[in-house]
Write a protein that holds these residues in place. Sequence first.
Motif, short mmCIF file in Angstrom:
data_model
loop_
_atom_site.label_atom_id
_atom_site.label_comp_id
_atom_site.label_asym_id
_atom_site.label_seq_id
_atom_site.Cartn_x
_atom_site.Cartn_y
_atom_site.Cartn_z
N VAL A 1 -8.08 -14.94 1.96
CA VAL A 1 -7.20 -13.79 2.23
C VAL A 1 -8.03 -12.67 2.88
O VAL A 1 -9.13 -12.36 2.44
CB VAL A 1 -6.54 -13.29 0.92
N ASP A 2 -7.49 -12.08 3.95
CA ASP A 2 -8.21 -11.05 4.71
C ASP A 2 -7.96 -9.64 4.18
O ASP A 2 -8.82 -8.78 4.27
CB ASP A 2 -7.80 -11.10 6.19
N ILE A 3 -6.73 -9.41 3.70
CA ILE A 3 -6.39 -8.08 3.15
C ILE A 3 -5.67 -8.31 1.82
O ILE A 3 -4.70 -9.07 1.75
CB ILE A 3 -5.45 -7.29 4.09
N ILE A 4 -6.16 -7.67 0.77
CA ILE A 4 -5.45 -7.71 -0.51
C ILE A 4 -4.82 -6.35 -0.73
O ILE A 4 -5.50 -5.32 -0.69
CB ILE A 4 -6.39 -8.09 -1.67
N GLN A 5 -3.50 -6.38 -0.91
CA GLN A 5 -2.74 -5.13 -1.05
C GLN A 5 -2.24 -4.99 -2.48
O GLN A 5 -1.75 -5.95 -3.08
CB GLN A 5 -1.53 -5.19 -0.10
N PHE A 6 -2.40 -3.79 -3.03
CA PHE A 6 -1.88 -3.49 -4.37
C PHE A 6 -0.65 -2.60 -4.22
O PHE A 6 -0.72 -1.56 -3.56
CB PHE A 6 -2.95 -2.81 -5.21
N ASP A 7 0.46 -3.04 -4.79
CA ASP A 7 1.71 -2.27 -4.69
C ASP A 7 1.77 -1.25 -5.81
O ASP A 7 1.79 -1.61 -6.99
CB ASP A 7 2.92 -3.21 -4.78
N GLU A 8 1.80 0.04 -5.44
CA GLU A 8 1.79 1.12 -6.43
C GLU A 8 2.89 2.15 -6.16
O GLU A 8 2.61 3.34 -5.96
CB GLU A 8 0.42 1.81 -6.46
N PRO A 9 4.18 1.74 -6.19
CA PRO A 9 5.24 2.74 -6.06
C PRO A 9 5.17 3.80 -7.17
O PRO A 9 5.62 4.92 -6.98
CB PRO A 9 6.54 1.93 -6.14
#
Length: 347
Positions: free
Chosen positions: A177-185
């Motif tokens: 995986v090149d970008i790991i995104q954390f969802d923080e609404p």
Amino acid sequence: MVTLIMKKLLPTSTAGSLPKPLWLAEPETLWSPWKLKNNELIEGKKDALRIALHSQQLAGIDIVSDGEQTRQHFVTTFIEHLNGVDFEKRKTVKIRDRYDASVPSVVGPVSRQKPVFVEDAKFLRSQTNQPIKWALPGPMTMIDTLYDDHYKSREKLAWEFAKILNQEAKELEAAGVDIIQFDEPAFNVFFDEVNDWGIACLERAIEGLKCETAVHICYGYGIKANTDWKKTLGNEWRQYEEAFPKLQQSNIDIISLECHNSHVPMDLLELVRGKKVMVGAIDVATNEIETPEEVAATLRKALQFVDTDKLYPCTNCGMAPLSREVANAKLNALSKGAEIVRKELLG
């Protein structure tokens, strides 16, 4: 191959979810139950992932994802795989101070028995040479989706989740995986906690990663509870102002946010100058399809406050609740709008 595409000016991406095929799950529904079982479900999820990838490729999206086809929900599917959480023992809590939901309870120490999304990520990696992005729930948004009957402390539980997320993220990185995104609404709601320990927890979750990291902070899916809440926020939405100064100082590489059709003053982006920014140029709370020129207009505004080589055109949020037809048309608009501005920049 991957690094070449990343060098492309204004590389496009999505915030995460895409609609699921109707043979896999109920369309245009969040938390939609699966229509398949056992091995059929495993195969069906892979097929859906292939379709989501193909849709992004047809639309010309540069940084692709799994479209979250293998998970029912962006937070709970991860939590389901952890020890210490009882899904039978449910309580009603207010999620993000907005709407009531029946949620599972934390009944003991939380831990991860085995990888949750790593096999899915390996499968996506095997299907494409493009850069891939994978979304995980952020620690603060995870604690906001549970009833804590064990730690009795939002902060303690968030730190435990940050450690678990870090284990998963390291294995996702190893899977390509090149970008790991954390969802923080939740970062748009609990401002004191964000600055006291929320961003520090997020940095614990990315500790030791060499791939790029992102945090996605939006105003939520286009569901009624969210659209009703937005109506109470007035003419200017300045929530980002609370978290941006600390995020600008953090180790997170990319900040993903909602811009198009929102009341976010674009000059707030100046507060994160120097970071890469995924600029939401597609509204996910409407079935109206943006024109490429509307997308371009949003990107031009953002370019006043974001360095040219750091702007990633994106969607405001996930598109799971939309029809596939609408989502695909919006992806096309995103690509075409980015191309208009790319040509202007390259003269």
